[in-house]
Enzyme design. Structure first.
Site, mmCIF file in Angstrom:
data_model
loop_
_atom_site.group_PDB
_atom_site.id
_atom_site.type_symbol
_atom_site.label_atom_id
_atom_site.label_comp_id
_atom_site.label_asym_id
_atom_site.label_seq_id
_atom_site.Cartn_x
_atom_site.Cartn_y
_atom_site.Cartn_z
ATOM 1 C CB THR A 31 7.424 86.502 17.367
ATOM 2 O OG1 THR A 31 7.107 87.005 18.652
ATOM 3 C CG2 THR A 31 7.733 87.663 16.442
ATOM 4 C CB THR A 34 4.169 80.380 11.052
ATOM 5 O OG1 THR A 34 5.260 80.409 10.134
ATOM 6 C CG2 THR A 34 3.371 79.107 10.870
ATOM 7 C CG ASP A 88 7.394 80.951 18.905
ATOM 8 O OD1 ASP A 88 7.166 81.599 17.864
ATOM 9 O OD2 ASP A 88 8.220 81.312 19.761
ATOM 10 C CG ASP A 91 14.004 81.285 12.301
ATOM 11 O OD1 ASP A 91 13.232 81.820 11.492
ATOM 12 O OD2 ASP A 91 14.273 81.764 13.407
ATOM 13 C CE LYS A 101 11.020 80.170 18.867
ATOM 14 N NZ LYS A 101 10.388 80.901 17.740
ATOM 15 N N GLY A 102 14.545 82.870 16.370
ATOM 16 C CA GLY A 102 15.062 84.223 16.539
ATOM 17 C C GLY A 102 15.269 84.961 15.241
ATOM 18 C CD GLU A 110 10.633 83.922 19.245
ATOM 19 O OE1 GLU A 110 11.765 83.435 19.029
ATOM 20 O OE2 GLU A 110 9.894 84.315 18.351
ATOM 21 C CE LYS A 128 10.339 78.774 8.361
ATOM 22 N NZ LYS A 128 9.424 79.210 9.378
#
Ligand code: 5RP
Length: 231
Positions: A31, A34, A88, A91, A101-102, A110, A128
């Site tokens: 998600t 990217t 995926d 962050d 992530k999230g 995920e 990142k």
């Protein structure tokens, strides 16, 4: 780096990842912005090469909708034994390929897709990258029934919790009807220790520490190079 430059880098990393997906495989699709470029690139392969996959599972309705719009059939994770490869975004990615992530609120699905994948590739632009995990709020998905207790506990632990809010200023509600508390642990002092604490906190559904999971990160750098970093 401005947003236009960053989007260009995201697109480069995403396009590179789309090139290495094997036809006929079972693909997990993450998600985020990217990943949206990755889905576009998959669509182009489908058009040019007639590229098909055995199954696709996604980690959000946003990705599912985009894939279906390009003519891909999307399956439920529950109906799949194992995913061959999941691509995926992330962050933050630390030197050892642990990640946060999230940011887009999809962390629970995920992580469930990730742990059922033989291989995980993250696609990121260079902004990142961090040496140690941190530099981004750590999302924790919590059940509404005990979320106030969780929030107070996190405050007492010095984790500086904040409720994630939606565009109307209301508490953000996840796909599963839960809330997200963002923790300001920066840098995350002991990622495994914190993950263990969160894994054992009643009311916590999932958290955004993705440790020892990622196999490979495709990084687009502002000097035009694409780095393929592996474990
Ligand atoms: C969503 C995620 C995303 O992968 C992460 O937020 C990166 O997003 P983007 O590609 O838009 O920068 O974890 O929950």
């Amino acid at each position: 780096m401005d947003k236009k430059q960053q989007d260009q880098l995201k697109k480069e990393a995403a396009t590179k990842a789309a090139e290495i997906v094997k036809p006929g495989s079972v693909l997990g699709v993450g998600t985020g912005s990217t990943v949206a470029f990755f889905i576009d690139a998959l669509g182009q392969r489908k058009e040019k090469e007639g590229f098909t996959l055995k199954h696709i599972v996604t980690t959000s309705n946003r990705s599912k909708k985009q894939l279906e719009g390009l003519g891909f059939k999307v399956d439920e994770l529950a109906d799949i034994d194992q995913v061959d490869l999941t691509v995926d975004g992330a962050d933050r990615v630390a030197d050892n390929l642990d990640g946060i992530k999230g940011g887009g609120g999809a962390l629970t699905l995920e992580k469930n897709v990730a742990i059922n994948s033989k291989k995980i590739i993250w696609i990121v632009d260079e902004s990142k990258l961090v040496h140690r995990l941190g530099g981004f709020p750590l999302p924790v998905e919590v059940l509404p029934i005990s979320c106030e207790q969780n929030f107070r506990k996190f405050e007492q632990e010095g984790l500086k919790p904040q409720w994630r809010k939606d565009e109307n200023g209301k508490r953000y509600v996840t796909h599963y009807g839960n809330y997200i508390i963002d923790l300001a642990a920066d840098p995350v002092p002991a990622p495994h220790g914190l993950a263990d604490y969160l894994d054992h906190t009643v009311g916590v559904v999932e958290h955004g520490l993705f440790l020892d999971m990622c196999d490979e990160v495709i990084i687009a750098h502002s000097d035009g190079s694409i780095e393929d970093k592996r474990k």
